[in-house]
Design an enzyme around this catalytic site. Structure first.
Site, PDB file in Angstrom:
ATOM      1  N   ASP A   1      37.069  42.701  25.088  1.00 39.48           N
ATOM      2  CA  ASP A   1      36.179  42.801  26.248  1.00 39.48           C
ATOM      3  C   ASP A   1      36.566  41.696  27.237  1.00 39.48           C
ATOM      4  O   ASP A   1      36.401  40.510  26.952  1.00 39.48           O
ATOM      5  CB  ASP A   1      34.727  42.626  25.747  1.00 39.48           C
ATOM      6  CG  ASP A   1      33.690  42.822  26.837  1.00 39.48           C
ATOM      7  OD1 ASP A   1      34.035  42.659  28.021  1.00 39.48           O
ATOM      8  OD2 ASP A   1      32.532  43.118  26.487  1.00 39.48           O
ATOM      9  N   HIS A   2      37.038  42.118  28.416  1.00 42.37           N
ATOM     10  CA  HIS A   2      37.543  41.135  29.378  1.00 42.37           C
ATOM     11  C   HIS A   2      36.423  40.303  30.006  1.00 42.37           C
ATOM     12  O   HIS A   2      36.679  39.345  30.725  1.00 42.37           O
ATOM     13  CB  HIS A   2      38.348  41.845  30.476  1.00 42.37           C
ATOM     14  CG  HIS A   2      39.489  41.026  30.986  1.00 42.37           C
ATOM     15  ND1 HIS A   2      39.458  39.653  31.047  1.00 42.37           N
ATOM     16  CD2 HIS A   2      40.720  41.383  31.455  1.00 42.37           C
ATOM     17  CE1 HIS A   2      40.598  39.203  31.537  1.00 42.37           C
ATOM     18  NE2 HIS A   2      41.390  40.230  31.785  1.00 42.37           N
ATOM     19  N   ARG A   3      35.163  40.641  29.747  1.00 44.29           N
ATOM     20  CA  ARG A   3      34.077  39.790  30.232  1.00 44.29           C
ATOM     21  C   ARG A   3      33.923  38.566  29.335  1.00 44.29           C
ATOM     22  O   ARG A   3      33.300  37.583  29.713  1.00 44.29           O
ATOM     23  CB  ARG A   3      32.749  40.570  30.239  1.00 44.29           C
ATOM     24  CG  ARG A   3      32.743  41.740  31.186  1.00 44.29           C
ATOM     25  CD  ARG A   3      31.520  42.592  30.971  1.00 44.29           C
ATOM     26  NE  ARG A   3      31.457  43.128  29.614  1.00 44.29           N
ATOM     27  CZ  ARG A   3      30.475  43.903  29.161  1.00 44.29           C
ATOM     28  NH1 ARG A   3      29.470  44.218  29.944  1.00 44.29           N
ATOM     29  NH2 ARG A   3      30.498  44.358  27.929  1.00 44.29           N
TER      30      ARG A   3
END
Ligand code: CAO
Length: 447
Positions: free
Chosen positions: A419-421
């Site tokens: 998850d790039h967040r």
């Protein structure tokens, strides 16, 4: 000149004593010609009764639950006189035909479903899922009055997705409202919809194709597991900014070790699987990179990251009814042998459809292994609220350059979706390098 007119049930075909399920107006309401004033329901169809004239409702002469036939009085209407609408009033014949068409469409759909349902003798394995009933559900329109359907249409709600609370599975006005409220609450909880709007995806509607026009088709109901996992996967795919990194691990020594241990244990001993070693190595890697063992906080306000100090590792298990993810709890406190035995037991329960909610909850990281099947790489979808998932495909002997010469090594393809967040590409690359190092020399897991 306005006058008081009694409005009666028009010709509704052969139907008699049909229950009133909704009265759509009340005294004092102003109605226009052709506007629906009443909803009737036979056991096969529902019908909105339109008002033949414009005017103001003086008094009602029916209640919900009353049974009516052609000619039963519905209400007294103070007609609007000159305000007569230009809208053509539906003829009595149209009303009757509409009711009959609905009833016959429902009957045809039910009959088609029954006719296409496999006979038990041909498909014994299909018997427990009552194929006839399920097929009927997919072909017959959801049970809702035209006014409820119209309401759903106005809100852009797919009525087929609304859970009914009415008698005989009928979808009510309140059910549509509840569906919209729940959907909004869910979207707001994950920050996808702001009250001021502007966050919509503005997608084209899903293409509606009559596949039967192009050739023979078969319509099958989705299994319960596929329906549930499909919704979860769809949400995760859309809401999580996924990226997938790829790497390879040299598992030549680890596989030799695994095979030797299994030979030593003999046929009676429990089998040590590659998956069990992967779980153990993943836990050690998660300890080194704790952000991969976390979830985004869900409290409104300042975003937070919830780092978990426990290591519950899920593994994707393929079953005849679809994909499930049982969880090995406290994998950090278990040995490879114990993990392998537990995986075997959970995979068996999964195949038999006997996993309970407790077997599948609380996971902090997931491994999806297609190694027993094949493939050289894939991009698994993150199992929310986790933030990463490891995909593993089939190990292959490959020529690897050792600095002097090519040597045959057993190479395991790894893929990590994240998850790039929460994490970034550099962290993901380090995670995979660390994991590959542990798998190449499993003694390091103990360090
Ligand atoms: N490379 C090469 N061979 C592998 C391997 C790998 N990465 N992983 C397993 N194998 C071998 C095993 O050694 C075994 O061989 P032997 O019988 O000769 O020992 C054989 O493949 C079968 O293994 P398995 O897949 O049955 O067992 P497992 O413990 O590796 O996996 C489970 C168990 C539950 C993960 C597996 O049965 C399964 O369901 N996999 C599918 C998961 C899935 O669908 N993922 C996709 C999710 S996204 O849609």
């Amino acid at each position: 000149m306005s006058e008081i007119r009694e409005i009666c049930v028009p010709d509704i075909g052969d139907f008699k004593d049909v229950p009133v399920i909704e009265v759509l107006v009340k005294p004092g309401d102003s109605v226009r010609a052709e506007e629906s004033i009443l909803t009737l329901e036979s056991d096969k169809a529902t019908l909105d009764v339109p008002c033949p004239l414009s005017g103001i409702v003086e008094s009602l002469m029916v209640n919900v639950g009353d049974r009516v036939s052609k000619g039963s009085a519905i209400l007294r209407l103070k007609t609007a006189g000159e305000v007569q609408s230009g809208i053509p009033v539906p003829s009595k014949a149209t009303v009757a035909a509409s009711f009959e068409q609905q009833a016959s469409a429902a009957a045809t759909a039910a009959a088609t479903a029954a006719a296409t349902a496999p006979r038990p003798a041909q498909s014994p394995s299909a018997m427990p899922s009552a194929p006839g009933q399920l097929a009927a559900k997919t072909t017959v329109k959801p049970h809702a009055s035209p006014s409820v359907r119209r309401y759903a249409r106005e809100l852009g709600v797919d009525i087929g997705k609304v859970a009914p609370s009415g008698k005989h599975g009928r979808i009510l006005h309140d059910d549509v409202q509840r569906y919209v409220k729940d959907t909004m609450t869910r979207l707001e909880a994950v920050g996808q919809v702001s009250v001021s709007g502007g966050g919509g995806l503005d997608l084209l509607p899903w293409p509606k194709v009559d596949f039967a026009k192009f050739g023979e088709i078969e319509v099958k109901p989705l299994s319960r597991i596929k329906k549930i996992s499909g919704q979860n996967l769809g949400r995760n795919w859309v809401l999580i900014p996924h990226v997938t990194n790829f790497d390879e691990a040299d598992i030549t020594e680890l596989e030799a070790f695994r095979v030797r241990l299994n030979q030593e244990a003999g046929k009676e001993g429990s089998k040590l699987t590659m998956l069990a070693f992967l779980i153990k190595a993943a836990v050690a890697t998660l300890k080194a990179y704790p952000e991969f063992n976390s979830s985004l906080g869900t409290d409104p306000g300042e975003p937070t990251l919830v780092l978990k100090r426990y290591y519950h590792i899920g593994f994707a298990a393929d079953t005849p009814n679809g994909l499930v993810v049982p969880v090995i709890r406290d994998a950090d406190q278990k040995g490879v042998r114990e993990i392998a035995a537990e995986c075997g037991e959970l995979a068996r329960k999964a195949r038999e459809g006997k996993l309970g909610p407790a077997d599948m909850s609380g996971g902090t990281f997931t491994i999806s292994s297609l190694g027993g099947i094949g493939g050289t790489g894939f991009t698994p979808i993150i199992n929310a609220p986790e933030v990463a998932i490891l995909g593993v495909t089939r190990a292959q002997m490959k020529p690897v350059w050792d600095g002097n010469t090519f040597v045959p090594r057993l190479v395991l393809p790894l893929s990590l979706s994240w998850d790039h967040r929460v994490v970034d590409g550099a962290a993901a690359a380090r995670f995979l390098v660390h994991l590959a190092g542990l798998l190449a020399d499993f003694r390091r897991v103990m360090l």
